[in-house]
Design an enzyme around this catalytic site. Structure first.
Site, mmCIF file in Angstrom:
data_model
loop_
_atom_site.group_PDB
_atom_site.id
_atom_site.type_symbol
_atom_site.label_atom_id
_atom_site.label_comp_id
_atom_site.label_asym_id
_atom_site.label_seq_id
_atom_site.Cartn_x
_atom_site.Cartn_y
_atom_site.Cartn_z
ATOM 1 N N GLU A 74 32.553 63.734 109.589
ATOM 2 C CA GLU A 74 33.217 64.218 108.376
ATOM 3 C C GLU A 74 33.824 65.606 108.561
ATOM 4 O O GLU A 74 33.372 66.391 109.396
ATOM 5 C CB GLU A 74 32.218 64.251 107.212
ATOM 6 C CG GLU A 74 31.756 62.866 106.792
ATOM 7 C CD GLU A 74 30.633 62.873 105.767
ATOM 8 O OE1 GLU A 74 30.658 62.018 104.865
ATOM 9 O OE2 GLU A 74 29.729 63.725 105.877
ATOM 10 N N CYS A 86 27.036 72.681 102.725
ATOM 11 C CA CYS A 86 26.301 73.016 103.946
ATOM 12 C C CYS A 86 25.003 72.223 104.041
ATOM 13 O O CYS A 86 24.198 72.200 103.113
ATOM 14 C CB CYS A 86 26.002 74.512 103.949
ATOM 15 S SG CYS A 86 25.103 75.081 105.390
#
Length: 365
Positions: free
Chosen positions: A108, A358
């Site tokens: 991704e 994150c």
């Protein structure tokens, strides 16, 4: 605490993706064009099309004769990646792309638009072998390294999307997606060289706008410093003490905190660039006042003014019982780090609701 996974530094051996124009350095491009029996100026045209006009499909390279387009398409521009899924959040300002490679490997990237900049977070590996227990990518294991071209295609796609959708320009690139960039060292360095080279040799993005993140592969940090690329180094530290870091960041069992910080100082000294310290703040795990004090002391002693701490409120991941520290705890942590003379801010978290923040990338779907 989940059962620890093994550290994996060497990616599983799998067939390499087909050779792509973006894999090649300038001299290699010239040789590849010559091997096709084409004049040297065609190589410069191809570079301008790919890096300058952001075109990867030779059929759209209209300044080339049709026969040449067919020839270079077969030899130098194989289809590498398919955008299998794209999802948005933050009122369309954050977009995650699930990429599927020719061998069905998935990974991704995330494009984030801000008022003053446009940043793409890119992957360097499919999965990750660093086994950090609070990170979805690390818990998924390492599938394989990405090729230089697969890394660069994420950049080209984001740049073209910004230009075509809104007339915007990509300003920042962070190697903070899936994978440990310094475990795929040669391909990442090659990608950085293409990213920062001026057109038509590369995308022409300033090295100061490129960040390479690492969990702390100390010898590779020193090697990266010697490359003199002058990109920003980000070290995912997450705690200043070895006892906890051995568990939170398992690579600490190989290179301890002080060794990592010494390597970071070497990087700062050689490049003159401030090092970014990434610290995911986890409730009742690494958010104690004494850890804030120790972090500030160690960083000030080792790096002085050449350091900045990015606090990251922990993002939720499937199956994890951990969560982010309360805001009062977060504010006190910031205050204590700053009191030791170290710059410290809390990162603006983007993409949490689409698992694009994150520690959330898992290439599912």
């Amino acid at each position: 605490m989940p059962d620890p996974l093994p550290l994996v530094f060497d990616a599983p051996r799998r067939a390499l993706p087909p050779r792509h124009f973006a894999d090649l350095a300038d001299t290699e491009r010239a040789a590849a064009v010559a091997d096709l029996g084409l004049p040297a100026f065609r190589g410069k045209q191809l570079a301008n099309q790919y890096f300058g006009r952001l075109i990867s499909d030779p059929s759209q390279m209209t300044d080339l004769p049709a026969g040449v387009r067919d020839q270079v398409g077969a030899a130098l521009f194989p289809e590498l990646l398919e955008a299998a899924r794209e999802i948005e959040c933050d009122r369309g300002e954050t977009r995650k792309v699930l990429w599927r490679a020719v061998d069905k490997t998935t990974f991704e990237s995330v494009l984030m638009r801000y008022p003053d900049r446009n940043t793409v977070c890119i992957s360097s590996q499919a999965g990750c072998g660093m086994a950090c227990p609070f990170c979805a990518t690390g818990q998924g294991g390492l599938k394989r390294n990405l090729s230089t071209a697969e890394i660069l295609e994420q950049v080209r796609f984001a740049s073209a999307e910004l230009r075509d959708r809104e007339g915007g320009r990509l300003s920042n690139i962070v190697f903070m997606g899936m994978g440990e960039p310094l475990a795929n060292y040669n391909r990442v360095v090659a990608a950085v060289r293409r990213i920062t080279a001026s057109s038509p040799h590369g995308f022409g993005i300033s090295a100061r706008s490129v960040t390479v993140s690492t969990v702390g592969l100390a010898p590779a940090i020193r090697k990266l410093a010697d490359e003199k690329l002058n990109v920003t180094l980000a070290v995912s530290l997450h705690t200043p003490d070895d006892e906890l870091r051995d568990t939170l960041v398992p690579v600490n069992n190989r290179w301890k905190v002080d060794e990592v910080l010494d390597a970071a100082r070497y990087y700062a000294d050689l490049t003159g660039r401030r090092v970014s310290i990434e610290y995911a703040l986890i409730r009742d795990v690494n958010d104690q006042p004494w850890r804030a004090d120790l972090l500030g002391r160690k960083l000030h002693a080792t790096l002085g003014p050449l350091v900045h701490v990015n606090l990251i409120p922990l993002n939720p991941t499937p199956g994890s019982e951990w969560d982010a520290s309360p805001k009062p705890v977060e504010r006190e942590f910031v205050r204590r780090v700053r009191a030791k003379g170290v710059s410290c801010t809390v990162r603006d978290t983007r993409g949490r609701e689409i698992a694009a923040a994150c520690g959330q990338l898992a290439a599912q779907g």
